[in-house]
Every structure is written in C-alpha cells, then in structure tokens.
Design an enzyme around this catalytic site. Structure first.
Site, PDB file in Angstrom:
ATOM      1  N   MET A  26       0.841  -1.195   0.000  1.00  0.00           N
ATOM      2  CA  MET A  26       0.000   0.000   0.000  1.00  0.00           C
ATOM      3  C   MET A  26       0.881   1.251   0.000  1.00  0.00           C
ATOM      4  SD  MET A  26      -3.394  -0.998   2.139  1.00  0.00           S
ATOM      5  CE  MET A  26      -2.725  -0.685   3.747  1.00  0.00           C
ATOM      6  N   LEU A  29       6.693   3.080   1.661  1.00  0.00           N
ATOM      7  CA  LEU A  29       7.596   1.936   1.798  1.00  0.00           C
ATOM      8  C   LEU A  29       8.698   2.191   2.816  1.00  0.00           C
ATOM      9  CD1 LEU A  29       7.896   1.059  -1.976  1.00  0.00           C
ATOM     10  CD2 LEU A  29       6.229   0.236  -0.298  1.00  0.00           C
ATOM     11  N   HIS A  33       9.612  -3.466   3.395  1.00  0.00           N
ATOM     12  CA  HIS A  33       9.157  -3.692   2.014  1.00  0.00           C
ATOM     13  C   HIS A  33      10.341  -3.953   1.088  1.00  0.00           C
ATOM     14  CE1 HIS A  33       5.748  -1.001   3.458  1.00  0.00           C
ATOM     15  NE2 HIS A  33       5.090  -2.033   2.988  1.00  0.00           N
TER      16      HIS A  33
HETATM   17  O1  PAF Z   1       0.005  -5.696   3.649  1.00  0.00           O
HETATM   18  C1  PAF Z   1      -0.440  -4.799   2.888  1.00  0.00           C
HETATM   19  O2  PAF Z   1       0.213  -3.797   2.603  1.00  0.00           O
HETATM   20  C2  PAF Z   1      -1.834  -4.939   2.311  1.00  0.00           C
HETATM   21  O3  PAF Z   1      -2.680  -5.554   3.228  1.00  0.00           O
HETATM   22  C3  PAF Z   1      -1.864  -5.694   0.956  1.00  0.00           C
HETATM   23  C4  PAF Z   1      -1.407  -7.132   1.105  1.00  0.00           C
HETATM   24  C5  PAF Z   1      -0.988  -4.963  -0.050  1.00  0.00           C
HETATM   25  C6  PAF Z   1      -3.299  -5.713   0.409  1.00  0.00           C
HETATM   26  O4  PAF Z   1      -3.802  -4.429   0.212  1.00  0.00           O
END
Ligand code: PAF
Length: 281
Positions: A26, A29, A33
């Site tokens: 989402m 970052l 990530h």
């Molecule tokens: O973990 C996340 O950032 C969100 O829940 C995901 C897996 C991208 C789904 O929107």
C-alpha cells in the site's frame, strides 16, 4: 523501472517476462518492504511491485484517509531496489464499479485482527486475488509482521488452487526492536520511545514459553496489563499455534507464535514472535 497504472498496459508489459515474483504493497515503503523486493529477486525473472491503498480493507473508523501516500519517494526506493515494474492503479482502475464479489475468509479467522477489524481480511483477500489475476505471478511475497494476513492469503491460495507460491518475509526491526510499519509514522516522539515495549513483551513471553512456562493465560494477561499501565489500549496478546492460529490444546501443541495488537496514541501497532518447538514440545 516501468510504471503502469492501467491493467491492459501492465498485462502487455508483462508478456514474455518469464517467471514473475510479485510484492503487493500500500506504499509508504520502508526497509521491510525493500527486503521483500530484494528477496523477490531470487524467486523470479521479473520483480513486480504494486502500490494501492485498498479502501476495501479499512473499516469506517480506520485510517484510510490519513494513510500516508508517498508515491515519489516510494518509486525512488523501488527503482533503487531493482524492481522491474510497478503497478500503481487508481481507484477507478481497480474498482470501476462497486466491488460486489468478495473473497470471504473462513469464520476461524474472525479472531485476533479478524475480531477487532471486521471485514479487514475479506478486503485484503479480495484485492489480493484481484491483483493476482491482473499480474499473474508465480510467486508472491508478504511480510510476517502481518502474520494473520500471511496465513489467510496462504490458505486462500491453497484452497482456491491458485498456481502461486506464497512466501513470507522476516519482519524488519529498528535497532530498538520496533517492527517497521507505515503506522509508526503516527507516533509522537514520546510514543515512539515507548513503542519498543510491545516487542520486548512478546520476546519475554516467547522466552518464558520456550523455557517451559505453560500458563499461557497468565502470560497473555500480564503482558496486556503492562501495556495498558503504560498508556496502551490493548486489543489482544495471544499465544497461538503457528499452523492455523488456533489456541494450543496443550502446552506442547507447537510450534507456537505470540501475537499482539495494541493502540498507542493514534497508532494501532501489531507484532508477533515465533516460538520454535524445542525439546519436549
Ligand atoms: O500488507 C499490505 O500492505 C496490504 O494488506 C496488501 C497485502 C498490499 C493488500 O492491500
């Protein structure tokens, strides 16, 4: 790094890319990530990331509107990490009409975050299946910090026979133990100094259980009470089986994991520590 916001353009760009390793996010970052992006490289010929703040997984009182959107900084980090393609759709692209078909996780997941965030995992599973259908990866990676999410998605993939391997990445922590999370940005300096207590308590429980303490209810209650004495509002501290996140039937019903969710100021933080099965467990 190529950036695509339209589904047909992304699909065209993904033709003949070979094996695809996919990391949905989402945005906003952090190093957690980026570690997933780097791990993805070992799993595919092309690494694809997505950024989409998924309205479906936020409840009416959740932080959808204030969720940090940092697209330019995110792109720079993804490019530096060697990501090949970024899918960054707008809401119109992913939800051109109200989403009426959903993936409903089983009632056994209406516990832990499923209890405190009703509809959350339905929103996650629905958007992830949709993203899988768009990107068609062979491998997808998710962080272990969201332990229940990882399990829900793993079970979805298995039960719906998706040809996608689900890989869990280790939680990345600050030097003081706090799990990296976009929501850490909501903490004031004082709250940030307090926040590592969550991981410390989980570690303390994990150490006690590994040493043979089997009074799980007391361990959970003591940790929740200590958090709340220090200004937190705790949703749960729970020892569970790693395999299905159900309560252990006996102390040696492992391997176990201890999970917690608690609110500090306006941030709801979650974390977990896996407890390896040891001799006699
Ligand atoms: O973990 C996340 O950032 C969100 O829940 C995901 C897996 C991208 C789904 O929107």
């Amino acid at each position: 790094m190529q950036i695509h916001s339209s589904i047909p353009e992304l699909r065209a760009a993904l033709r003949e890319r070979g094996r695809i390793a996919f990391v949905p996010t989402m945005g906003n970052l952090h190093a957690g990530h980026i570690a997933l992006m780097q791990e993805a490289r070992a799993h595919g010929d092309a690494v694809v990331a997505s950024i989409f703040v998924n309205r479906l997984q936020f409840g009416p009182n959740d932080d959808f509107d204030r969720y940090p959107r940092t697209f330019d900084a995110d792109c720079a980090q993804l490019a530096a990490a060697g990501v090949d393609l970024l899918f960054a759709p707008g809401e119109q692209e992913l939800y051109p009409e109200p989403q009426a078909y959903h993936v409903e996780p089983p009632a056994s997941q209406n516990q832990l975050d499923g209890e405190f965030r009703p509809g959350h995992f339905r929103g996650v599973a629905t958007v992830v299946l949709k993203l899988f259908n768009i990107v068609q990866p062979q491998v997808a990676l998710f962080g272990k910090k969201d332990y229940q999410q990882l399990m829900v998605l793993r079970n979805m993939s298995r039960q719906l026979a998706l040809p996608i391997a689900i890989v869990g990445g280790e939680t990345v922590r600050a030097a003081d133990g706090l799990a990296l999370s976009s929501r850490n940005g909501y903490l004031s300096p004082g709250e940030r100094a307090e926040a590592p207590r969550l991981h410390r308590l989980l570690q303390r429980i994990a150490t006690a259980v590994a040493a043979g303490d089997a009074d799980f209810a007391r361990l959970e209650a003591d940790a929740a009470a200590e958090l709340d004495r220090n200004g937190w509002r705790t949703d749960y501290v729970a020892l569970r089986r790693q395999a299905d996140l159900q309560p252990p039937r006996s102390p040696d019903d492992g391997p176990l994991v201890v999970l917690a969710a608690s609110r500090l100021g306006s941030a709801r933080l979650i974390d977990n520590v896996e407890i390896p099965a040891c001799d006699g467990r």
